[in-house]
Design an enzyme around this catalytic site. Structure first.
Site, PDB file in Angstrom:
ATOM      1  CG  ASN A 108      22.276 -39.930  41.847  1.00 54.21           C
ATOM      2  OD1 ASN A 108      21.793 -39.878  40.771  1.00 54.21           O
ATOM      3  ND2 ASN A 108      23.245 -39.168  42.163  1.00 54.21           N
ATOM      4  CG  HIS A 129      23.672 -35.058  44.492  1.00 52.25           C
ATOM      5  ND1 HIS A 129      24.798 -34.663  43.865  1.00 52.25           N
ATOM      6  CD2 HIS A 129      23.986 -36.373  44.693  1.00 52.25           C
ATOM      7  CE1 HIS A 129      25.646 -35.769  43.681  1.00 52.25           C
ATOM      8  NE2 HIS A 129      25.135 -36.798  44.190  1.00 52.25           N
ATOM      9  CD  GLU A 156      27.176 -34.827  40.837  1.00 54.05           C
ATOM     10  OE1 GLU A 156      26.163 -35.359  40.451  1.00 54.05           O
ATOM     11  OE2 GLU A 156      27.916 -35.644  41.136  1.00 54.05           O
ATOM     12  N   GLY A 189      32.453 -39.142  42.943  1.00 48.58           N
ATOM     13  CA  GLY A 189      32.930 -39.280  41.533  1.00 48.58           C
ATOM     14  C   GLY A 189      34.336 -39.058  41.583  1.00 48.58           C
ATOM     15  CD  GLU A 210      25.871 -38.619  48.161  1.00 51.37           C
ATOM     16  OE1 GLU A 210      26.207 -39.441  47.864  1.00 51.37           O
ATOM     17  OE2 GLU A 210      25.643 -37.541  47.532  1.00 51.37           O
ATOM     18  CE  LYS A 247      26.659 -39.158  40.563  1.00 50.65           C
ATOM     19  NZ  LYS A 247      27.879 -38.532  41.245  1.00 50.65           N
ATOM     20  CB  SER A 274      34.374 -43.226  45.503  1.00 51.99           C
ATOM     21  OG  SER A 274      34.432 -42.010  44.650  1.00 51.99           O
TER      22      SER A 274
HETATM   23  C1  PEP Z   1      26.457 -39.692  43.943  1.00 54.82           C
HETATM   24  O1  PEP Z   1      25.903 -39.552  42.854  1.00 54.82           O
HETATM   25  O2  PEP Z   1      26.055 -39.481  45.046  1.00 54.82           O
HETATM   26  C2  PEP Z   1      27.628 -40.306  44.268  1.00 54.82           C
HETATM   27  C3  PEP Z   1      28.086 -40.609  45.514  1.00 54.82           C
HETATM   28  O3  PEP Z   1      28.585 -40.708  43.165  1.00 54.82           O
HETATM   29  P1  PEP Z   1      29.806 -41.467  43.163  1.00 54.82           P
HETATM   30  O4  PEP Z   1      29.374 -42.929  43.927  1.00 54.82           O
HETATM   31  O5  PEP Z   1      29.982 -41.988  41.689  1.00 54.82           O
HETATM   32  O6  PEP Z   1      30.827 -41.064  43.870  1.00 54.82           O
END
Ligand code: PEP
Length: 261
Positions: free
Chosen positions: A13, A99, A101, A177, A171, A15, A217
């Site tokens: 992803n 997601h 975010e 992040g 998640e 973003k 992460s």
């Molecule tokens: C994500 O964007 O779904 C995500 C898990 O980001 P990151 O790997 O940077 O934590």
């Protein structure tokens, strides 16, 4: 075509990153390594602006393309939105829905998630539905309740046939992040709960084949231990998907873990 989890599923992803030339450069580098990644399903999820060019660059490749969001209506007076037929037209096969975010900054709710899943399925886009708890919810011991309620509301009205086309991504918000990753045991606890719920709702066959991703992460050095867990079928990768080397390494680690499961 029903999904299955015989291979690890690794999705990047991107973003709010990558201009069109940078996106093309990244997918070309991934495509050069694709022979070594044949035992994984590889998906890139660029920003909307780069989808079409990435689609052209990846023509004939086994790397698939997803969108970061989708709107539930097909067309009309909805300024700023992008519909399922438009995403298909741009070369997408997958769409991320809900997601954290988008839930946090753009008012996404379980209700809109549900509408978006239905729109995606109507147009043969595979939804990657994100769920997960905040740090506060984890600290209060509410993780399982939160995930349970997101599954219930997000998948409301969807039958077994539909579920066999849906990917779930667990998640934990506190791990996205932040550099904090759920331990393999913490992730597995929630993943096995999700599979149990899917079994209750849709039966053993559908639940056994379901793809349940972990996100938060994920990096080359933690992929192997996460993917070794029985109910973790892949990863939704943010930051570490922006560079070809780390994303390729994650895919290789996932293949290794899957072979040794
Ligand atoms: C994500 O964007 O779904 C995500 C898990 O980001 P990151 O790997 O940077 O934590």
């Amino acid at each position: 075509m029903n999904i299955d989890n015989q291979k690890p599923f690794i999705a990047g992803n991107w973003k709010l990153h990558k201009t069109i030339p940078a996106a093309i450069e990244l997918v070309k580098a991934l495509d050069e390594a694709i022979m070594e990644l044949a035992d994984a399903e590889i998906v890139v999820i660029p920003p909307f602006t780069a989808l079409s060019e990435v689609g052209k660059t990846l023509q004939g490749s086994t790397i698939k393309i997803g969108a970061q969001n989708i709107f539930w209506e097909e067309k009309g007076a909805f300024t700023g939105e992008v519909s399922a037929p438009m995403l298909k037209d741009a070369g997408c096969q997958y769409a991320v829905i809900g997601h954290s975010e988008r839930r946090q900054f753009f008012g996404e709710t379980d209700e809109t998630v549900n509408k978006k899943i239905k729109a995606a399925l109507t147009h043969a886009l595979t939804p990657i539905v994100c769920i997960g708890e905040s740090l506060e919810e984890r600290e209060k011991g509410e993780t399982i309740d939160k995930v349970d309620s997101q599954i219930k509301a997000g998948l409301d009205g969807l039958g077994k046939e539909e579920m066999s086309e849906i990917i779930i991504a667990y998640e934990p918000i506190w791990a996205i992040g932040t550099g904090l990753t759920a331990t393999p045991a913490q992730a597995e606890e929630v993943h096995s709960f999700i599979r149990e719920k899917l079994t209750e709702k849709y039966g053993n066959e559908t639940a056994t084949c379901a793809i349940i991703l972990y996100g938060g992460s994920v990096k080359p050095d933690n992929t192997y231990s996460l993917l070794k867990e029985q109910n973790i079928n892949g990863a939704l990768v943010g930051g570490a998907s922006l560079e070809a080397d780390s994303f390729i390494q994650i895919a290789k680690e996932s293949i290794k873990a899957y072979k040794e499961k």
